[in-house]
Design a protein around this motif. Structure first.
Motif, short mmCIF file in Angstrom:
data_model
loop_
_atom_site.label_atom_id
_atom_site.label_comp_id
_atom_site.label_asym_id
_atom_site.label_seq_id
_atom_site.Cartn_x
_atom_site.Cartn_y
_atom_site.Cartn_z
N PHE A 44 9.27 47.34 19.72
CA PHE A 44 8.29 47.15 18.88
C PHE A 44 7.35 46.50 18.56
CE2 PHE A 44 12.21 48.35 17.59
CZ PHE A 44 12.22 49.48 16.87
N LEU A 49 4.96 51.84 18.92
CA LEU A 49 6.14 51.20 19.32
C LEU A 49 6.03 52.07 21.04
CD1 LEU A 49 8.47 53.40 16.63
CD2 LEU A 49 8.59 51.00 17.77
N ILE A 101 10.24 50.63 11.61
CA ILE A 101 9.49 51.37 12.27
C ILE A 101 8.78 52.06 11.06
CG2 ILE A 101 9.35 54.16 12.68
CD1 ILE A 101 11.96 53.99 13.88
#
Length: 109
Positions: A44, A49, A101
């Protein structure tokens, strides 16, 4: 002598190494490749990502068009359908990772 160096190395590593806090820059994710789910480490970063040091997921690389729990490889996982200009990549992550995310990628409503 080598035993002494090993002990001292362990003491120094504990004293000066990272604290006992969790490493929030890494996680687990599966990608559907060659007809099967493959596990890998998910890094991350602030704007992207990276799965298994191979596949980059960022708003600059593509977009998440759909999130579903259909055909997920593990219980409590969701599948992100990530469209890039040349293909579509399926990334499966644990449901609890969606917030993290969402701070990096634009997710559909």
């Amino acid at each position: 002598m080598s035993v002494l160096l090993e002990i001292l190395g362990g003491v120094f590593a504990e004293a000066f190494g990272p604290s006992g806090e969790e490493d929030h820059s890494r996680g687990d994710g599966d990608v559907f490749l060659d007809g099967e789910w493959q596990e890998g480490e998910l890094f991350f970063g602030p704007t992207k990502l990276i799965w298994a040091e191979q596949i980059v997921f960022s708003d600059a690389e593509g977009r998440v068009e759909q999130i579903t729990d259909h055909d997920a490889p593990h219980p409590n996982f969701v599948v992100l359908r990530f469209r890039r200009p040349s293909d579509v990549v399926l990334l499966a992550v644990h449901r609890r990772e969606l917030k993290r995310i969402g701070a990096i990628l634009t997710l559909p409503l």
